[in-house]
Design a protein around this motif. Structure first.
Motif, PDB file in Angstrom:
ATOM      1  N   HIS A  83       0.828  -1.209   0.000  1.00  0.00           N
ATOM      2  CA  HIS A  83       0.000   0.000   0.000  1.00  0.00           C
ATOM      3  C   HIS A  83       0.859   1.254   0.000  1.00  0.00           C
ATOM      4  O   HIS A  83       0.555   2.228  -0.708  1.00  0.00           O
ATOM      5  N   ALA A  84       1.944   1.254   0.755  1.00  0.00           N
ATOM      6  CA  ALA A  84       2.840   2.408   0.770  1.00  0.00           C
ATOM      7  C   ALA A  84       3.456   2.631  -0.603  1.00  0.00           C
ATOM      8  O   ALA A  84       3.585   3.772  -1.068  1.00  0.00           O
ATOM      9  N   ASN A  85       3.839   1.557  -1.272  1.00  0.00           N
ATOM     10  CA  ASN A  85       4.428   1.674  -2.605  1.00  0.00           C
ATOM     11  C   ASN A  85       3.402   2.106  -3.646  1.00  0.00           C
ATOM     12  O   ASN A  85       3.750   2.727  -4.645  1.00  0.00           O
ATOM     13  N   ASP A  86       2.127   1.775  -3.413  1.00  0.00           N
ATOM     14  CA  ASP A  86       1.080   2.244  -4.322  1.00  0.00           C
ATOM     15  C   ASP A  86       1.068   3.763  -4.411  1.00  0.00           C
ATOM     16  O   ASP A  86       0.758   4.336  -5.463  1.00  0.00           O
ATOM     17  N   LEU A  87       1.382   4.408  -3.300  1.00  0.00           N
ATOM     18  CA  LEU A  87       1.295   5.868  -3.213  1.00  0.00           C
ATOM     19  C   LEU A  87       2.634   6.550  -3.448  1.00  0.00           C
ATOM     20  O   LEU A  87       2.763   7.758  -3.266  1.00  0.00           O
ATOM     21  N   ALA A  88       3.638   5.777  -3.828  1.00  0.00           N
ATOM     22  CA  ALA A  88       4.983   6.335  -4.010  1.00  0.00           C
ATOM     23  C   ALA A  88       5.288   6.566  -5.481  1.00  0.00           C
ATOM     24  O   ALA A  88       4.774   5.874  -6.359  1.00  0.00           O
ATOM     25  N   LYS A  89       6.161   7.548  -5.737  1.00  0.00           N
ATOM     26  CA  LYS A  89       6.665   7.764  -7.079  1.00  0.00           C
ATOM     27  C   LYS A  89       7.737   6.724  -7.385  1.00  0.00           C
ATOM     28  O   LYS A  89       8.344   6.159  -6.476  1.00  0.00           O
ATOM     29  N   PRO A  90       7.988   6.453  -8.666  1.00  0.00           N
ATOM     30  CA  PRO A  90       8.957   5.403  -9.014  1.00  0.00           C
ATOM     31  C   PRO A  90      10.323   5.556  -8.370  1.00  0.00           C
ATOM     32  O   PRO A  90      10.951   4.575  -8.013  1.00  0.00           O
ATOM     33  N   ASP A  91      10.799   6.797  -8.202  1.00  0.00           N
ATOM     34  CA  ASP A  91      12.128   6.970  -7.629  1.00  0.00           C
ATOM     35  C   ASP A  91      12.114   6.968  -6.100  1.00  0.00           C
ATOM     36  O   ASP A  91      13.124   7.246  -5.452  1.00  0.00           O
ATOM     37  N   GLU A  92      10.955   6.621  -5.497  1.00  0.00           N
ATOM     38  CA  GLU A  92      10.844   6.615  -4.038  1.00  0.00           C
ATOM     39  C   GLU A  92      10.649   5.220  -3.457  1.00  0.00           C
ATOM     40  O   GLU A  92      10.524   5.074  -2.245  1.00  0.00           O
ATOM     41  N   TYR A  93      10.626   4.188  -4.291  1.00  0.00           N
ATOM     42  CA  TYR A  93      10.311   2.853  -3.796  1.00  0.00           C
ATOM     43  C   TYR A  93      11.301   2.371  -2.741  1.00  0.00           C
ATOM     44  O   TYR A  93      10.924   1.793  -1.725  1.00  0.00           O
ATOM     45  N   VAL A  94      12.589   2.569  -2.994  1.00  0.00           N
ATOM     46  CA  VAL A  94      13.583   2.104  -2.037  1.00  0.00           C
ATOM     47  C   VAL A  94      13.473   2.880  -0.726  1.00  0.00           C
ATOM     48  O   VAL A  94      13.541   2.318   0.358  1.00  0.00           O
ATOM     49  N   GLU A  95      13.283   4.189  -0.837  1.00  0.00           N
ATOM     50  CA  GLU A  95      13.127   5.022   0.354  1.00  0.00           C
ATOM     51  C   GLU A  95      11.903   4.594   1.164  1.00  0.00           C
ATOM     52  O   GLU A  95      11.953   4.508   2.407  1.00  0.00           O
ATOM     53  N   VAL A  96      10.808   4.297   0.472  1.00  0.00           N
ATOM     54  CA  VAL A  96       9.581   3.857   1.147  1.00  0.00           C
ATOM     55  C   VAL A  96       9.815   2.544   1.882  1.00  0.00           C
ATOM     56  O   VAL A  96       9.461   2.387   3.061  1.00  0.00           O
ATOM     57  N   SER A  97      10.414   1.584   1.209  1.00  0.00           N
ATOM     58  CA  SER A  97      10.648   0.285   1.826  1.00  0.00           C
ATOM     59  C   SER A  97      11.600   0.386   3.013  1.00  0.00           C
ATOM     60  O   SER A  97      11.439  -0.311   4.011  1.00  0.00           O
ATOM     61  N   SER A  98      12.581   1.272   2.907  1.00  0.00           N
ATOM     62  CA  SER A  98      13.508   1.483   4.012  1.00  0.00           C
ATOM     63  C   SER A  98      12.771   2.025   5.237  1.00  0.00           C
ATOM     64  O   SER A  98      12.953   1.536   6.356  1.00  0.00           O
ATOM     65  N   GLY A  99      11.946   3.040   5.017  1.00  0.00           N
ATOM     66  CA  GLY A  99      11.193   3.612   6.128  1.00  0.00           C
ATOM     67  C   GLY A  99      10.239   2.618   6.748  1.00  0.00           C
ATOM     68  O   GLY A  99      10.096   2.554   7.982  1.00  0.00           O
ATOM     69  N   MET A 100       9.598   1.810   5.923  1.00  0.00           N
ATOM     70  CA  MET A 100       8.679   0.796   6.432  1.00  0.00           C
ATOM     71  C   MET A 100       9.408  -0.220   7.290  1.00  0.00           C
ATOM     72  O   MET A 100       8.895  -0.686   8.313  1.00  0.00           O
ATOM     73  N   MET A 101      10.624  -0.578   6.883  1.00  0.00           N
ATOM     74  CA  MET A 101      11.382  -1.559   7.647  1.00  0.00           C
ATOM     75  C   MET A 101      11.743  -1.018   9.018  1.00  0.00           C
ATOM     76  O   MET A 101      11.704  -1.748  10.017  1.00  0.00           O
TER      77      MET A 101
END
Length: 427
Positions: free
Chosen positions: A312-330
């Motif tokens: 769900h977090a990645n659904d709302l992220a821009k393509p260049d933010e996926y790694v940053e999103v996953s890092s924050g989620m972890m």
């Protein structure tokens, strides 16, 4: 398919052996703790050491990998795993065990990072789902197998601890001697949890609760089996039932979330969690077979829900933010795993082992209830860039996505995807 597996055989064998030792360690530690007469609160402090080490490793290990490479760091981390479990057998004191478990948490988290980044570097879009599906099953089979080693020995002496250290050490051999190409060093990811919360509150809150649930179970589930009077063999089966339930439910949950608002699936998982935890409390004192079925029902949602929040977090992220999103989620998940044992331990001490599932009932109710509230607050497609496919997670989500991007050879669209877990194609 068989040809595509050849480069990964040694790594998967190492993973299997490492998870056998990890499964043995994860069960023998609480069994021995109970045998020593330590209170649940004391065991909770030991568990807190593990979760702290696990979370810190998500941030620190990528820096070591960047400096000296994957294989050297992997050898060092598995050596720490062997050393930590041997120290537990030599110094039987809960304060020392808290430190030793912190070392174990740091080492196992970093080891996951190495393995998953290595796989991520070598898979292609054509075999990504198959390879990572095999990886997930390898971790589960290894973990279950390790738990069943406990009834073969005596947790009150050093034999099982030494066996665990031996298996950890042997797990190094396939990877250390492999001739497969080594992965490139990882890039560094940014962490911005506040930005992540503003964009997707339900993902952040859900990740925290998912961490509290899995942290509580992974560290105190073995204590629960001992407190209710199960034998070590029966306890191993109950713990295995939770993993089996998780393995069976991940794909159906993922496919459902790919077809509808993921928050609806979160609500459903919250309801299933509440009902199954209440059933588990009611079943205490029943036959072991009934407990196994109830445990599988709890397992069907206790581990897969984290992947829902990441998707769900990645659904709302821009393509260049996926790694940053996953890092924050972890990181959010890691903080949740720290809080889980700290909250549950004192309650189990005061109200008995079944209160573990009373707390879990509350967590699942909060998980589903908050998702339902967010549905009323924001439309499903509001702010969505492009809906990403659900990715099934290993039993304990780990931090590889905090540091890894795919190889450019995989194509530009893969460079920023969270590819540490398998991508299930929509039917």
């Amino acid at each position: 398919m068989l040809t595509s597996l050849v480069p990964f055989v040694s790594l998967l064998v190492s993973t299997l052996l490492m998870m056998v030792a990890f499964g043995l360690q994860s069960y023998v530690i609480p069994v021995r703790s109970v045998a020593e007469g330590w209170s649940t609160q004391t065991i909770t402090w030991i568990a807190t050491g593990y979760t702290l080490g696990f979370t810190v490793s998500c941030i620190v290990t990528p820096k070591f990998v960047l400096a000296v490479g994957h294989v050297r760091v992997f050898v060092a981390l598995v050596t720490l795993l062997s050393t930590a479990i041997l120290l537990c057998s030599l110094v039987v004191d809960w304060r020392a065990w808290m430190l030793f478990r912190a070392i174990s948490g740091f080492a196992i988290s970093g080891s996951y990072l190495i393995i998953e980044s290595w796989l991520n570097e070598r898979v292609t879009n054509e075999n990504r789902a198959s390879i990572f599906s095999l990886y997930v099953m390898t971790t589960m089979v290894g973990g279950i197998g390790g738990q069943y080693l406990v009834p073969l020995g005596d947790p009150t002496n050093t034999s099982l601890f030494i066996l665990c250290a031996i298996i950890f050490s042997v797990s190094l051999l396939p990877t250390a001697l492999t001739s497969s190409p080594l992965p490139a060093p990882p890039t560094q990811a940014r962490f911005n949890v506040l930005k992540l919360y503003r964009r997707s509150p339900v993902a952040v809150v859900g990740a925290f609760l998912a961490g509290a649930l899995s942290g509580g179970w992974l560290n105190l589930g073995g204590v629960f089996t001992q407190r209710i009077g199960l034998t070590t063999a029966q306890g191993a089966t109950l713990l295995a039932a939770v993993l089996v339930g998780s393995a069976l439910s991940q794909i159906p949950i993922g496919r459902a979330s790919d077809r509808m608002d993921r928050r609806l699936v979160m609500v459903a998982c919250g309801l299933v969690g509440v009902v199954s935890c209440l059933a588990m409390m009611a079943a205490q004192g029943s036959s072991p077979a009934v407990l196994y079925v109830m445990a599988a029902a709890v397992g069907s949602v206790i581990f897969p829900i984290y992947a829902l929040n990441v998707a769900h977090a990645n659904d709302l992220a821009k393509p260049d933010e996926y790694v940053e999103v996953s890092s924050g989620m972890m990181i959010v998940y890691g903080v949740g795993t720290i809080s889980g044992p700290l909250m549950v331990g004192p309650i189990m001490d005061r109200f008995g082992p079944s209160s573990l599932f009373a707390v879990f009932t509350l967590y699942f109710a909060l998980y589903g209830g908050y998702a339902a509230w967010r549905i009323m607050r924001r439309d499903a497609a509001s702010g969505m860039v492009a809906k990403t496919d659900f990715r099934a997670m290993p039993v304990q989500p780990v931090g590889a996505e905090a540091a890894v991007v795919a190889s450019p050879a995989d194509g530009a669209s893969d460079i920023v995807e969270d590819t540490t877990t398998p991508q299930w194609n929509k039917a």
